[in-house]
Design a protein around this motif. Structure first.
Motif, short mmCIF file in Angstrom:
data_model
loop_
_atom_site.label_atom_id
_atom_site.label_comp_id
_atom_site.label_asym_id
_atom_site.label_seq_id
_atom_site.Cartn_x
_atom_site.Cartn_y
_atom_site.Cartn_z
N ASN A 35 8.59 12.09 25.19
CA ASN A 35 8.02 11.96 23.78
C ASN A 35 8.74 10.67 22.97
O ASN A 35 9.46 9.95 24.00
N VAL A 36 8.01 10.50 22.08
CA VAL A 36 8.37 9.04 21.33
C VAL A 36 9.80 9.50 20.49
O VAL A 36 10.03 10.42 19.92
N LEU A 37 10.70 8.66 20.77
CA LEU A 37 12.12 8.62 19.97
C LEU A 37 12.23 7.89 18.82
O LEU A 37 12.60 8.04 17.90
N GLY A 38 11.43 6.79 18.88
CA GLY A 38 11.36 6.00 17.64
C GLY A 38 10.32 4.76 17.69
O GLY A 38 9.84 4.40 18.84
N ARG A 39 9.91 4.16 16.62
CA ARG A 39 9.22 3.15 16.50
C ARG A 39 9.79 1.94 15.63
O ARG A 39 10.41 2.01 14.85
N GLY A 40 9.71 0.81 16.43
CA GLY A 40 10.32 -0.61 15.64
C GLY A 40 8.92 -1.49 15.57
O GLY A 40 7.75 -1.40 15.77
N ALA A 41 9.66 -2.52 14.92
CA ALA A 41 8.71 -3.80 14.80
C ALA A 41 8.07 -4.23 15.76
O ALA A 41 6.77 -4.77 15.96
N TYR A 42 8.54 -3.98 17.13
CA TYR A 42 7.80 -4.70 18.41
C TYR A 42 7.27 -3.76 19.06
O TYR A 42 6.88 -3.97 20.16
N GLY A 43 7.62 -2.39 19.10
CA GLY A 43 6.84 -1.42 19.74
C GLY A 43 7.46 -0.11 19.79
O GLY A 43 8.32 0.12 18.81
N LYS A 44 7.41 0.84 20.78
CA LYS A 44 7.86 2.13 20.62
C LYS A 44 8.90 2.53 21.85
O LYS A 44 8.98 1.47 22.63
N VAL A 45 9.69 3.41 21.38
CA VAL A 45 10.80 3.87 22.26
C VAL A 45 10.52 5.16 23.01
O VAL A 45 10.17 6.03 21.87
N LYS A 46 10.31 5.56 24.13
CA LYS A 46 9.98 6.91 24.33
C LYS A 46 10.95 7.61 25.31
O LYS A 46 11.66 6.76 26.23
N LEU A 47 11.20 8.67 25.33
CA LEU A 47 12.22 9.42 26.19
C LEU A 47 11.42 9.74 27.58
O LEU A 47 10.44 9.99 27.48
N ALA A 48 12.00 9.32 28.46
CA ALA A 48 11.36 9.51 30.06
C ALA A 48 12.30 10.24 30.94
O ALA A 48 13.82 9.90 30.79
N ARG A 49 11.92 10.94 32.09
CA ARG A 49 12.88 11.35 32.95
C ARG A 49 12.40 10.95 34.26
O ARG A 49 11.24 10.79 34.58
N HIS A 50 13.46 10.51 35.05
CA HIS A 50 13.02 10.08 36.35
C HIS A 50 12.84 11.06 37.29
O HIS A 50 13.42 12.18 37.36
N THR A 51 11.63 11.05 37.97
CA THR A 51 11.07 12.23 38.61
C THR A 51 11.97 12.59 40.10
O THR A 51 11.90 13.83 40.16
N GLU A 52 12.91 11.62 40.56
CA GLU A 52 13.59 11.84 41.50
C GLU A 52 14.93 12.33 41.18
O GLU A 52 15.47 13.65 41.59
N THR A 53 15.57 11.78 40.39
CA THR A 53 17.18 11.78 39.89
C THR A 53 17.08 13.13 38.72
O THR A 53 18.01 13.53 38.55
N ARG A 54 15.99 12.89 38.06
CA ARG A 54 15.92 13.88 36.77
C ARG A 54 16.71 13.64 35.74
O ARG A 54 16.93 14.02 34.58
N ASP A 55 17.12 12.36 35.84
CA ASP A 55 18.10 11.55 34.63
C ASP A 55 17.12 11.04 33.53
O ASP A 55 15.87 10.76 33.63
N LEU A 56 17.78 11.36 32.24
CA LEU A 56 16.78 10.77 31.22
C LEU A 56 17.07 9.41 30.75
O LEU A 56 18.23 8.90 30.70
N TYR A 57 16.17 8.66 30.54
CA TYR A 57 16.32 7.17 30.10
C TYR A 57 15.55 7.13 28.60
O TYR A 57 14.44 7.77 28.43
N ALA A 58 15.42 5.92 28.14
CA ALA A 58 14.84 5.66 26.60
C ALA A 58 14.17 4.40 27.55
O ALA A 58 14.57 3.43 27.92
N ILE A 59 12.96 4.38 27.18
CA ILE A 59 12.08 3.30 27.66
C ILE A 59 11.31 2.52 26.50
O ILE A 59 10.62 3.01 25.47
#
Length: 362
Positions: A35-59
């Motif tokens: 899902n979308v975490l935020g929007r900035g002047a240059y683009g979006k930041v989305k929440l993502a989960r690594h399919t193997e480790t299941r760790d969460l990241y902000a992309i």
């Protein structure tokens, strides 16, 4: 401090695969986009989960063509700022600075993906609008950690230049992370003096607002951190204006009013951080031992040994090991053009001198 090579390794991926499964889940390479975490002047930041480790990241998802068109001042564009941000984040390694893990940048795609540390606590306070203040204990904890992160950056000869509540994040365990290095300044040598200004108007220092020919980038960061602390304590910035020009004038000319309703030690620290004369403004080292920060010595602020790294111009230019779609990554254009101009002038002077000599001999 000797410069040390960073042991940090950032994964750089040139292949991009965007897929969607039968359930409508979308994937970018090994990351499931949530899902979308935020929007900035240059683009979006989305929440993502690594399919193997299941760790969460902000992309952070950026459109390179748009960044190239977005001018920043007279001599650069937003793409160059992103390259600088990547170069800096490749180097920094501190618990109180946001970490970059991977750059996904395909030569065949206009979008670039920065895989960042996810701070599920979000910004400590969002935006610049007035809101409920933090408790004194919360403000102290966040400021203590911010001081450590900023001290680390300054030791790397990096000034953040946009310290504000929304650029200070927290993870689920309460660890504070300084984020967003898009307008950071890197300096060489011992001096942090600069004529280049950047940041958010309400958090800019008086010397920046006055258009000083030279000012300390580190001292400007301390002022911005002072405004940030003021925001924590009072739920708003010290100066409120309808226009940026009015804001600059107020910061330059009007005294900072700090209500006397707070802890006297906190009042003292704020007054020293928001000292209009940068030469009299408190330093980070003095802040570390201030009685409000240390709770009268009961909670000394400890920091590990800081290794000084170096971010070179070449590393900024090659922050991603490929020139993005033939974009010209012109870092420090003004300085380079000045050098070229001086070189050309010198060559012309030599030729002129040689011609004069030849003429006198004929």
């Amino acid at each position: 401090m000797d410069r040390q090579a960073s042991s940090k390794v950032i994964k750089e991926t040139k292949e991009l695969s965007k897929t969607e499964d039968d359930d409508g889940n979308k994937f970018v390479n090994a990351y499931q986009v949530l899902n979308v975490l935020g929007r900035g002047a240059y683009g979006k930041v989305k929440l993502a989960r690594h399919t193997e480790t299941r760790d969460l990241y902000a992309i952070k998802i950026l459109k390179k063509s748009m960044l190239k068109r977005k001018r920043i001042g007279r001599f650069s564009n937003a793409l160059q700022n992103i390259m600088k941000e990547i170069a800096i984040m490749k180097k920094i390694e501190h618990p109180n600075c946001l970490q970059l893990f991977e750059v996904i940048d395909s030569p065949n795609e206009d979008k670039m993906y920065l895989v960042l540390e996810y701070c599920d606590g979000g910004a400590v306070m969002s935006g610049a609008k007035e809101q409920d203040p933090l408790s004194e204990a919360q403000a102290r904890d966040i400021l203590r950690q911010s001081i450590l992160g900023l001290s680390y950056l300054h030791a790397q000869q990096i000034a953040h230049r946009d310290i504000k509540p929304e650029n200070i994040l927290r993870d689920k365990s309460g660890v504070v992370k300084i984020a967003d290095f898009g307008v950071a300044l890197i300096w060489d040598g011992e001096s942090d003096m600069t004529s280049s200004s950047a940041g958010t108007p309400a958090f800019m220092s008086p010397e920046v607002c006055a258009g000083a020919k030279q000012f300390s980038a580190k001292k400007a960061d301390i002022w911005a951190l002072g405004v940030t602390l003021f925001f924590f304590v009072f739920g708003g910035v010290p100066y409120k204006a309808r226009t940026e020009l009015d804001m600059y004038r107020m910061i330059r000319e009007e005294p900072v009013v700090i209500p006397d309703t707070i802890n006297p030690q906190l009042h003292d620290l704020l007054s020293k951080m928001l000292e209009k004369d940068p030469n009299k403004r408190i330093s980070l080292n003095d802040m570390k031992v201030h009685p409000w920060i240390t709770n009268n010595g009961a909670e000394p602020l400890h920091e590990g040994r800081i290794e000084a790294l170096h971010v070179s111009e070449q590393e900024v230019e090659h922050a991603v090991h490929r020139l993005i779609d033939n974009f010209a990554l012109l870092v420090n254009v003004k300085r380079r053009m000045s050098k070229i101009k001086l070189h050309v002038q010198g060559e012309l002077a030599k030729k002129s001198s040689a011609s004069s000599i030849d003429g006198s001999q004929q």
